[in-house]
Write an enzyme that holds these catalytic residues in place. Sequence first.
Site, PDB file in Angstrom:
ATOM      1  N   ASP A 141      11.934   2.444   2.826  1.00  0.00           N
ATOM      2  CA  ASP A 141      10.844   2.757   1.911  1.00  0.00           C
ATOM      3  C   ASP A 141      10.598   4.264   1.954  1.00  0.00           C
ATOM      4  OD1 ASP A 141       8.212   2.436   0.446  1.00  0.00           O
ATOM      5  OD2 ASP A 141       8.662   0.330   0.833  1.00  0.00           O
TER       6      ASP A 141
ATOM      7  N   HIS B  85       3.528   4.688  -0.448  1.00  0.00           N
ATOM      8  CA  HIS B  85       3.978   3.323  -0.691  1.00  0.00           C
ATOM      9  C   HIS B  85       4.446   2.640   0.587  1.00  0.00           C
ATOM     10  CE1 HIS B  85       6.803   0.153  -2.008  1.00  0.00           C
ATOM     11  NE2 HIS B  85       6.035   0.050  -3.079  1.00  0.00           N
TER      12      HIS B  85
ATOM     13  N   SER C 290       6.004  -5.324  -4.441  1.00  0.00           N
ATOM     14  CA  SER C 290       6.245  -4.695  -3.138  1.00  0.00           C
ATOM     15  C   SER C 290       5.340  -5.310  -2.081  1.00  0.00           C
ATOM     16  CB  SER C 290       5.977  -3.193  -3.217  1.00  0.00           C
ATOM     17  OG  SER C 290       6.935  -2.534  -3.979  1.00  0.00           O
TER      18      SER C 290
END
Length: 711
Positions: free
Chosen positions: A286, A328, A527
């Site tokens: 990520d 994120h 996600s």
Amino acid sequence: MNQRTRKQPTLSSHWALGVATVMVLIALGAGAPSPPTAGFIVQGPDLAHARAAVEGVGARVTHELGIIRAVGAELSETQRARLEGQDTLRVYADELATVAGKGGKKKGDSDAEPIAAADAEPPAAACTQPGGERLAFANNRVKWEITNSSGGAVLIDAVSVTWPTTNLKLKALKLNDRVFYSGSLSPPFGTVPSAAMEEDTGLRDLRKNSTAELMFEFHGDADTLERKYSFRVAFDDGSCAEFNPAAGNGGNNGRLRDTFVATQVGADRLHRLGVDGTGVTVATIDSGLWKSAANLAHNTRGTPRILAHYDAIEDLMDGDNAKDKNGHGTHVWSVLLSAGPSRGADGTADGSYNGMAPNADIVSVKAFNEFGQGTYSDVIRGLDFVVNNKDAYGIRVLNLSFSAPARSHYWDDPVNQAVMAAWQAGIVVVASAGNTGPEPMTIGVPGNLPYVITVGAMTDGFTPFDLADDTMASFSSSGPTAEAFVKPEIVAPGGHVMGHMDLSDTLPKAHPEFHDGYEYFTMSGTSQAAAVVSGAAALLLQAEPWLTPDDVKCRLLATARPARDAEANLAFSVFRQGAGLLDAYAAFASDASGCGNSGLDVDADLSGSAHFAGRARQADDGSFYLEGLDGYEWDGVSVGGDAFMWGDAFMWGDAFMWGDAFMWGDAFMWGDAFMWGDAFMWGDAFMWGDAFMWGDGLTEPVAINSWVDQE
């Protein structure tokens, strides 16, 4: 199983016959001018051969990608042409990838402006008694003022506390220097009920319209960062006072800092049984990890748990750029394993946690930059790191919350080849479906890979403790895949999920209305849903470490709860909800076996000796159905034929509920497949034509999924 017997030649025979294919992957930065050289992935019969070939044309090797027998390289057009002329090489384009997350709209107002993060969670019962918005610190003591504004005197009836583990145990509570509790309460949270307090009620009496000082005394020195504390004092008249700076406005805010996801899928019950991910390492690829975030760097026992932080972009362990600058990755980690205490419907800590697997260990791989973009070669280098170090760190689960457009059959995609190698190595891989739904055939890479567990997103209607208004998120990508597999296979909470994120990251800067000003950010996406399922996989592997990836997939899918309407029919197409909503507790209690990836053979797929297709078909009217299920019934209710077709008839309705779990019968096992051959083809609209072949022009991003509105 319906066998289609045309087999593909093995990779070794490809090299022996001198058959050449070139994989070229162009890495373009967003808005940057095209350089004289471009990024490529050059694949050979082995890593040494690929490196020698690149260096032989005078080019620079940028990445070693041993997991797919390839290297990344910067090539001029002349160098590329020379490599394409070598029979032993394959060469395809270095796409970009991006992360997947979305922003928000107000409940019931699809066209509203984005709302503040505090409006994206349900309120707790508001505390009406005033409490100070600041704390005072002195050595091992923390002081907080509370006021009784009610019509009469009140008694402190219970005190719930969250505090940093570095403070050690809570040993005393005082009101205006009068000790009304002495004992030993372990961090990071706990509740002191009236039964544990001194019998002399005068020690905890708060007179009408009076203000008093409440003091918390610890065994160790008190951390002076206010955001690490929360206090909730309940009085005998039913009122309360609260201090919770992480909620964004200090004292009596009446908001809960909670993801709610563990409770929604039954993981809270497992936490109270001691099933919390202990001994299991989870890896993510990520945008990195914010190590300073509360509840991430340490588990519920206060033990450090970041085993590795690898920067695949710079090829460095814990380099200067390894921190998450996008946000994120940290948010995904927060959903997956935050050690922050969760709270029940009554607002009190209940022994469960915000994260799905709060005691799991962390291997963070950064492959995406501050804008949420990364190249195929960076992602593959990250996958190579995970597979090569799985034994050293005990990696059992890999979360992939990113997506790229599918540009070829699943077996020809370089990222998918590396992901298959991870599954083959014994790692449970969980992938997000993508945020480009709800139209069919919108599943991206690597979610289109039949082996992995692909996750779609549902949302709770802003009522986390009420299932009746839960629904599929409109952005959640839908199947089938180009190879006719049902995707996603399962869904999990992915709407307006709260998690840690540094205020200085790119996402909060772009969407400040969703950050609380402290360290929590609210966002939506598949996600987050994928992180929920990854956490559930870690819980299963703690309980039964011997489970294979296929076993884990089987149990999660076999116990999922499909959404049904008032007539007990499926409320939505199987190509949208898969097996249904994750039920972590039911999966833990299950002994299902043999239903994960039936008919598939990852060894054959990787060697090129066979590839596979699923059961999805397209009817003349354009809808999709599953071959071989017409007339199949479950509990007397038809679930075959039309029940699986795509169409408006499967929009969510007010009457639907997430139903009890059921196991797909022998007529259809999840992942059931047959060998790919010429006899199976979609119509012309779904053929892989020249527009979808790997080539120089491929610049679509591989991303940690696009931003979407809150649902």
